[in-house]
Write an enzyme that holds these catalytic residues in place. Structure first.
Site, mmCIF file in Angstrom:
data_model
loop_
_atom_site.group_PDB
_atom_site.id
_atom_site.type_symbol
_atom_site.label_atom_id
_atom_site.label_comp_id
_atom_site.label_asym_id
_atom_site.label_seq_id
_atom_site.Cartn_x
_atom_site.Cartn_y
_atom_site.Cartn_z
ATOM 1 N N LYS A 1 -0.034 26.601 30.886
ATOM 2 C CA LYS A 1 0.655 26.512 29.754
ATOM 3 C C LYS A 1 -0.267 25.978 28.898
ATOM 4 O O LYS A 1 0.013 25.923 27.435
ATOM 5 C CB LYS A 1 1.929 25.566 30.184
ATOM 6 C CG LYS A 1 3.045 26.293 30.587
ATOM 7 C CD LYS A 1 3.773 27.004 29.605
ATOM 8 C CE LYS A 1 5.140 27.695 30.198
ATOM 9 N NZ LYS A 1 5.981 28.498 29.171
ATOM 10 N N SER B 1 0.850 30.771 38.976
ATOM 11 C CA SER B 1 1.075 30.291 37.414
ATOM 12 C C SER B 1 1.031 28.756 37.410
ATOM 13 O O SER B 1 0.826 28.426 36.220
ATOM 14 C CB SER B 1 2.263 30.920 36.791
ATOM 15 O OG SER B 1 3.495 30.746 37.392
#
Length: 409
Positions: free
Chosen positions: A61, A311
């Site tokens: 992110k 992720s």
């Protein structure tokens, strides 16, 4: 590079992702690409793990948040930024803002895990706890933006965000140039869309496959309808990809460029997390383990070499404990049983001896005498056992029944 508004009509191209990569130099790490012998044997082709769980803030992110905030006009930076998130996006915005000297406010749900709240504050954001669900938190952040003039940083529905996340795709092509399939988890779609933009422009032959938790999969019905469709997502351990509606900007890119979207079950997610921990020595959150879950659920479906994008690794230790137990049960390595025994001295000791014969490790025993369902001369015992797999579970149950024990569940 900067886009002042999310414009679905403005095509995102490879140059945008390359520009984001230059902007992120010295900010985001080129995370490791690790081979997995176990998954390679399972799939029958090389499998590599792209370890964004080792990125700064513990997830991908940071990439998109930094590109988005860096691209703001000076007057927008002066007004500060605001975001709403239960975890990874919060930390990405907090660190990106600190690095760029921009004031940030992050709204988080009241029940957000304490480690994530603490990390967001340590990265420099002012944290406001509001609401019990993310929708309430999001509404509060948007109201704050209207009242103060702060720029709202959306977690996935903006071209700058997608361009930043797409730098993961460029790294995959550099680290594994022979890749044939990329598996990536999908929530709102920013990461999958960015990877697809980067990869398909350079290697259109590479398949990009998205993975969603079956309990909260908004993309399959949206793709079937041809436009984003809102769903009421059910609870899932993969909270990082629990999104009720695809973003408008990433949806168009995923519709055009992503080859397939698959779903995985909660059992498959917990088994994947357990595998990452045991075999790859990687602490991964359930959303980050979703590509591995897809490999476990249908290993023969993917052309290799395969890259699975891990992720994120921001998992609350309390949740991790529950998930690991769930994963062990799904893998047949944890067995819960309830049995009825005669209420006499030595009955429990005899049961435990029987379990030792079949090599089942007793983790916990609960002994109940007062229950209206029990006869006057009965007790109920609940056992939690560590076992060696599905066949061993069947062996334990069979052995107990053969010795005359009444197994209730």
């Amino acid at each position: 590079m900067s886009f002042s508004t999310p414009d679905p009509l403005r095509p995102l191209i490879l140059d945008d992702v390359r520009g984001a990569q230059k902007m992120l130099a010295g900010v985001a790490r080129m995370t490791a690409m690790e081979g997995s012998r176990h998954l390679t044997q399972l799939v029958g082709a090389p499998v590599h793990l792209k370890c964004e769980n080792l990125q700064r803030t513990g997830s991908f992110k940071l990439r998109g948040a930094y590109v988005r905030i860096a691209g703001l006009r000076p007057e927008e930076k002066a007004a500060g930024v605001v975001a709403a998130s239960a975890g990874n996006h919060a930390q990405g915005v907090a660190l990106a803002s600190s690095l760029l000297g921009v004031r940030s406010t992050v709204f988080m749900p009241v029940g957000a895990p304490l480690p994530k709240v603490a990390a967001t504050r340590e990265y420099g954001a002012e944290v406001v706890l509001h609401g019990t669900v993310v929708d309430e938190t999001l509404a509060a952040a948007e109201a704050y933006a209207r009242e103060t003039g702060a720029v709202f940083i959306h977690p996935f529905d903006h071209p700058d965000i997608i361009a930043g996340q797409g730098t993961v795709g460029l790294e995959i092509l550099e680290q594994c140039p022979e890749v044939r399939t990329i598996l990536v988890g999908i929530g709102g779609g920013g990461l999958a869309a960015g990877i697809a933009v980067a990869v398909k422009a350079v290697r259109p032959d590479v398949k990009v496959i998205g993975v969603q938790a079956a309990a909260s999969a908004a993309y399959p019905p949206s793709l079937a309808a041809g436009h984003p469709v809102a769903i009421d997502p059910a609870p899932t351990m993969a909270d990082g990809i629990k999104v009720g509606r695809p973003g408008d900007v990433p949806f168009g890119l995923i519709q055009e460029l992503v080859d397939e979207v698959r779903t995985v079950t909660e059992d498959e997610l917990s088994s994947a997390l357990l595998l990452c921990l045991e075999r790859a020595k990687m602490v991964v959150e359930p959303a980050g383990a979703s590509p591995v879950a897809a490999l476990l659920s249908d290993p023969g479906a993917f052309r290799g070499p395969v890259v699975a994008v891990l992720s994120g690794g921001n998992v609350d230790p309390v949740l991790l404990q529950r998930i690991l137990r769930h994963g062990m049960a799904a893998a047949g390595r944890y067995l819960s049983l309830r049995l009825r025994l005669p209420d006499r001295p030595g009955a429990l000791a005899a049961l435990l001896r029987s379990l030792s014969v079949v090599d089942a490790n007793v983790l916990d025993v609960s002994h109940v005498r007062t229950d209206p369902r029990l006869g006057l001369t009965e007790v109920e015992v609940e056992l939690h056992l560590e076992t060696k797999g599905p066949e061993h579970c069947l062996e334990v149950g069979s052995a107990l029944r053969e010795e005359g024990y009444q197994v209730i569940s």
